[in-house]
Design an enzyme around this catalytic site. Structure first.
Site, PDB file in Angstrom:
ATOM      1  N   ARG A 138       0.811  -1.238   0.000  1.00  0.00           N
ATOM      2  CA  ARG A 138       0.000   0.000   0.000  1.00  0.00           C
ATOM      3  C   ARG A 138       0.836   1.277   0.000  1.00  0.00           C
ATOM      4  O   ARG A 138       0.366   2.344   0.375  1.00  0.00           O
ATOM      5  CB  ARG A 138      -0.969   0.023   1.182  1.00  0.00           C
ATOM      6  CG  ARG A 138      -1.925  -1.138   1.161  1.00  0.00           C
ATOM      7  CD  ARG A 138      -3.153  -0.852   1.992  1.00  0.00           C
ATOM      8  NE  ARG A 138      -4.028  -1.997   1.987  1.00  0.00           N
ATOM      9  CZ  ARG A 138      -3.973  -2.987   2.872  1.00  0.00           C
ATOM     10  NH1 ARG A 138      -3.109  -2.953   3.860  1.00  0.00           N
ATOM     11  NH2 ARG A 138      -4.791  -3.998   2.783  1.00  0.00           N
ATOM     12  N   LYS A 160       2.791  11.726 -10.322  1.00  0.00           N
ATOM     13  CA  LYS A 160       1.908  10.932 -11.182  1.00  0.00           C
ATOM     14  C   LYS A 160       2.667   9.674 -11.581  1.00  0.00           C
ATOM     15  O   LYS A 160       3.769   9.762 -12.151  1.00  0.00           O
ATOM     16  CB  LYS A 160       1.523  11.710 -12.444  1.00  0.00           C
ATOM     17  CG  LYS A 160       0.405  12.703 -12.228  1.00  0.00           C
ATOM     18  CD  LYS A 160      -0.077  13.253 -13.559  1.00  0.00           C
ATOM     19  CE  LYS A 160      -1.163  14.281 -13.377  1.00  0.00           C
ATOM     20  NZ  LYS A 160      -1.565  14.904 -14.654  1.00  0.00           N
ATOM     21  N   HIS A 265      -1.431  17.712 -24.426  1.00  0.00           N
ATOM     22  CA  HIS A 265      -1.382  16.281 -24.116  1.00  0.00           C
ATOM     23  C   HIS A 265      -2.594  15.511 -24.623  1.00  0.00           C
ATOM     24  O   HIS A 265      -2.467  14.331 -24.945  1.00  0.00           O
ATOM     25  CB  HIS A 265      -1.221  16.063 -22.607  1.00  0.00           C
ATOM     26  CG  HIS A 265       0.186  16.299 -22.123  1.00  0.00           C
ATOM     27  ND1 HIS A 265       0.846  17.491 -22.294  1.00  0.00           N
ATOM     28  CD2 HIS A 265       1.064  15.484 -21.492  1.00  0.00           C
ATOM     29  CE1 HIS A 265       2.053  17.404 -21.776  1.00  0.00           C
ATOM     30  NE2 HIS A 265       2.222  16.196 -21.286  1.00  0.00           N
ATOM     31  N   HIS A 282       6.944  10.376 -26.646  1.00  0.00           N
ATOM     32  CA  HIS A 282       5.940  11.139 -25.901  1.00  0.00           C
ATOM     33  C   HIS A 282       6.143  12.656 -26.086  1.00  0.00           C
ATOM     34  O   HIS A 282       5.204  13.388 -26.393  1.00  0.00           O
ATOM     35  CB  HIS A 282       5.997  10.762 -24.419  1.00  0.00           C
ATOM     36  CG  HIS A 282       5.107  11.611 -23.567  1.00  0.00           C
ATOM     37  ND1 HIS A 282       3.742  11.512 -23.602  1.00  0.00           N
ATOM     38  CD2 HIS A 282       5.390  12.607 -22.688  1.00  0.00           C
ATOM     39  CE1 HIS A 282       3.213  12.398 -22.777  1.00  0.00           C
ATOM     40  NE2 HIS A 282       4.200  13.078 -22.213  1.00  0.00           N
TER      41      HIS A 282
HETATM   42  P1  NAD Z   1      11.925   7.139 -21.883  1.00  0.00           P
HETATM   43  O1  NAD Z   1      11.852   6.872 -20.460  1.00  0.00           O
HETATM   44  O2  NAD Z   1      11.436   6.100 -22.820  1.00  0.00           O
HETATM   45  O3  NAD Z   1      13.438   7.492 -22.245  1.00  0.00           O
HETATM   46  C1  NAD Z   1      13.759   7.780 -23.579  1.00  0.00           C
HETATM   47  C2  NAD Z   1      14.895   6.897 -24.098  1.00  0.00           C
HETATM   48  O4  NAD Z   1      16.133   7.405 -23.627  1.00  0.00           O
HETATM   49  C3  NAD Z   1      14.832   5.455 -23.664  1.00  0.00           C
HETATM   50  O5  NAD Z   1      15.289   4.632 -24.708  1.00  0.00           O
HETATM   51  C4  NAD Z   1      15.807   5.427 -22.495  1.00  0.00           C
HETATM   52  O6  NAD Z   1      16.330   4.139 -22.255  1.00  0.00           O
HETATM   53  C5  NAD Z   1      16.875   6.354 -22.986  1.00  0.00           C
HETATM   54  N1  NAD Z   1      17.663   7.038 -21.965  1.00  0.00           N
HETATM   55  C6  NAD Z   1      17.226   7.526 -20.780  1.00  0.00           C
HETATM   56  N2  NAD Z   1      18.207   8.219 -20.193  1.00  0.00           N
HETATM   57  C7  NAD Z   1      19.293   8.139 -20.998  1.00  0.00           C
HETATM   58  C8  NAD Z   1      20.594   8.666 -20.936  1.00  0.00           C
HETATM   59  N3  NAD Z   1      20.973   9.470 -19.952  1.00  0.00           N
HETATM   60  N4  NAD Z   1      21.445   8.357 -21.915  1.00  0.00           N
HETATM   61  C9  NAD Z   1      21.045   7.590 -22.977  1.00  0.00           C
HETATM   62  N5  NAD Z   1      19.814   7.092 -23.115  1.00  0.00           N
HETATM   63  C10 NAD Z   1      18.948   7.364 -22.139  1.00  0.00           C
HETATM   64  O7  NAD Z   1      11.134   8.482 -22.276  1.00  0.00           O
HETATM   65  P2  NAD Z   1      10.968   9.888 -21.540  1.00  0.00           P
HETATM   66  O8  NAD Z   1      10.801  10.851 -22.634  1.00  0.00           O
HETATM   67  O9  NAD Z   1      12.003  10.121 -20.517  1.00  0.00           O
HETATM   68  O10 NAD Z   1       9.590   9.723 -20.759  1.00  0.00           O
HETATM   69  C11 NAD Z   1       8.380   9.540 -21.435  1.00  0.00           C
HETATM   70  C12 NAD Z   1       7.388   8.927 -20.470  1.00  0.00           C
HETATM   71  O11 NAD Z   1       7.166   9.824 -19.395  1.00  0.00           O
HETATM   72  C13 NAD Z   1       6.045   8.647 -21.096  1.00  0.00           C
HETATM   73  O12 NAD Z   1       5.619   7.367 -20.738  1.00  0.00           O
HETATM   74  C14 NAD Z   1       5.143   9.690 -20.479  1.00  0.00           C
HETATM   75  O13 NAD Z   1       3.810   9.268 -20.368  1.00  0.00           O
HETATM   76  C15 NAD Z   1       5.776   9.891 -19.131  1.00  0.00           C
HETATM   77  N6  NAD Z   1       5.484  11.184 -18.523  1.00  0.00           N
HETATM   78  C16 NAD Z   1       5.050  11.178 -17.247  1.00  0.00           C
HETATM   79  C17 NAD Z   1       4.803  12.365 -16.611  1.00  0.00           C
HETATM   80  C18 NAD Z   1       4.400  12.363 -15.175  1.00  0.00           C
HETATM   81  O14 NAD Z   1       4.029  13.430 -14.658  1.00  0.00           O
HETATM   82  N7  NAD Z   1       4.490  11.248 -14.484  1.00  0.00           N
HETATM   83  C19 NAD Z   1       4.995  13.578 -17.274  1.00  0.00           C
HETATM   84  C20 NAD Z   1       5.454  13.545 -18.579  1.00  0.00           C
HETATM   85  C21 NAD Z   1       5.700  12.340 -19.195  1.00  0.00           C
HETATM   86  N1  GLY Z   2       2.607  16.067 -16.907  1.00  0.00           N
HETATM   87  C1  GLY Z   2       1.377  16.475 -16.319  1.00  0.00           C
HETATM   88  C2  GLY Z   2       1.391  16.497 -14.828  1.00  0.00           C
HETATM   89  O1  GLY Z   2       2.337  16.104 -14.199  1.00  0.00           O
HETATM   90  O2  GLY Z   2       0.432  16.882 -14.235  1.00  0.00           O
END
Ligand code: NAD
Ligand code: GLY
Length: 378
Positions: A138, A160, A265, A282
């Site tokens: 939890r 999130k 988004h 993304h």
């Molecule tokens: P990702 O996590 O897929 O990383 C992108 C790529 O870069 C991957 O292939 C990863 O292995 C590689 N990588 C990461 N760090 C690296 C580094 N330092 N050197 C070399 N390669 C590296 O993508 P992202 O753009 O970081 O995140 C996208 C995700 O985040 C989506 O799923 C999206 O929905 C989520 N997101 C969440 C929130 C939130 O508030 N929780 C906000 C925005 C996006």
């Molecule tokens: N990326 C949208 C939020 O964190 O609320």
């Protein structure tokens, strides 16, 4: 509530000649936590260790980031019991099945409630590790160590967590705040250029929703960012986190202002899910979604054509795609309808009155939405 800087960082610099650490706080009462931004933080075990109180640590990373940075992170964490999980890389693996794998490891190792999950990677790793931490017994503690620009400016902050469902993006999840965010800007040196550009889309978003001065700064400094200038990157990471921390501090559960962070988004998520999470990154989808939101604001009579063009030019200079001709407006509309922002069957959108002035509404002419989709798709 909001973001707050501390001055301790500057003192540390002077005393020990260690690289500067920018510190912000996400103010959430007893669940407040720091965001540390700086060069070389991965090896600053002292910074990390103070947020890992117990003995047991689940280090979650992926097959790309683990080989680059896990050893540096583990070094100096003392005699803790560290179990490492390396996830397959990619948005396509952001599923309940992958989270289930992490939970299996926690159970198999009999981790108790005082364990800490550490997420080392981009937003995909961070969202899933955070969700596993939210679910296990939890809720256990977790620390975000974001290694993409997108994760450093956005996903690691705000709590999130979650996974995708074949029916829609991030449909399964929980709010669960980390105990700390440790963003080492050196990790961006290995980030592929396409991923850097995707992260810059989220930075442009902050300028559009809340900070016209940041937007102008980006217009003046985009080339420095694309060239990995460390000072320029630190500036946008700090400013983005400051804006996000402030919004999350006053609306943690997205009852009001936090919805502004979803600018672009609803369009972007639909592009991602309609193409099976394989074609668009993304951040790229968010970039195209920003332009669609601006076009829509113009079509609704709210935003001047000149502002839309300024955004288009900035996105193009950033090297971000802005249209998707393989999808029809009807397909994208169908995907927009299962977005979490839909209320009583009506798609809620974040629109712009100006650069730096955004608002959430479900009250717009439907033909403006149709014209917007036709301009960018099909
Ligand atoms: P990702 O996590 O897929 O990383 C992108 C790529 O870069 C991957 O292939 C990863 O292995 C590689 N990588 C990461 N760090 C690296 C580094 N330092 N050197 C070399 N390669 C590296 O993508 P992202 O753009 O970081 O995140 C996208 C995700 O985040 C989506 O799923 C999206 O929905 C989520 N997101 C969440 C929130 C939130 O508030 N929780 C906000 C925005 C996006
Ligand atoms: N990326 C949208 C939020 O964190 O609320």
């Amino acid at each position: 509530m909001g973001a707050r800087y501390t001055a301790a960082a500057a003192f540390l610099d002077f005393r020990a000649a260690v690289p500067r650490v920018n510190t912000l706080t996400v103010e959430l009462g007893s669940r407040s936590y720091p965001i540390l931004i700086g060069s070389g933080l991965l090896t600053r075990a002292d910074l990390l260790a103070r947020h890992i109180p117990g003995r047991d640590l689940l280090l979650v990373t992926n097959t790309t980031v683990g080989p680059l940075y896990a050893a540096a992170l583990k070094q100096g964490l003392g005699d803790r019991r560290i179990v490492e999980v390396s996830l397959p890389d990619g948005e396509a693996h952001k599923t309940l099945a992958t989270v289930s794998r992490m939970l299996d490891v926690l159970v198999a190792n009999r981790f108790s409630r005082d364990c800490t999950v550490v997420a080392l990677g981009g937003g995909v790793v961070g969202d899933m590790a955070g969700f596993a931490a939210a679910c296990y017994q939890r809720g256990v503690a977790y620390v975000q160590v974001p290694t993409t620009l997108l994760a450093q400016v956005d996903s690691s902050v705000g709590g999130k967590t979650g996974v995708n469902h074949p029916g829609g993006k991030n449909l399964i999840g929980a709010f669960h705040q980390p105990s700390a965010v440790v963003a080492d800007t050196d990790t961006l040196k290995t980030l592929p250029p396409r991923e850097l550009r995707a992260g810059l889309a989220e930075v442009i978003k902050y300028g559009l929703i809340d900070d016209a001065a940041l937007f102008v700064w980006l217009e003046e400094n985009m080339e420095r960012l694309l060239a990995h200038d460390p000072d320029a990157l630190t500036h946008v990471i700090r400013r983005s986190c400051e804006i996000k921390a402030s919004i999350v501090g006053r609306d943690e559960r997205e009852q009001g202002d936090r919805a502004l962070l979803n600018l672009g988004h609803t369009f972007g998520h639909a592009l991602e899910s309609a193409t099976g999470y394989t074609k668009w990154l993304h951040g790229e989808a968010v970039g195209a979604g920003l332009l669609m939101a601006a076009t829509m604001s113009h079509e609704a009579g709210l935003l001047s054509a000149e502002m839309v063009e300024r955004l288009r030019r900035l996105l193009e200079r950033t090297g971000l795609p802005t249209e998707e001709r393989s999808l029809t407006p009807d397909t994208v509309l169908e995907h927009m309808r299962i977005d979490k922002k839909v209320k009583s069957g009506r798609i809620r959108l974040v629109l712009l009155r100006s650069i730096g002035a955004s608002f959430v509404t479900a009250d717009y002419p439907d033909d403006a939405l149709r014209r917007t989709l036709e301009a960018h798709l099909g």
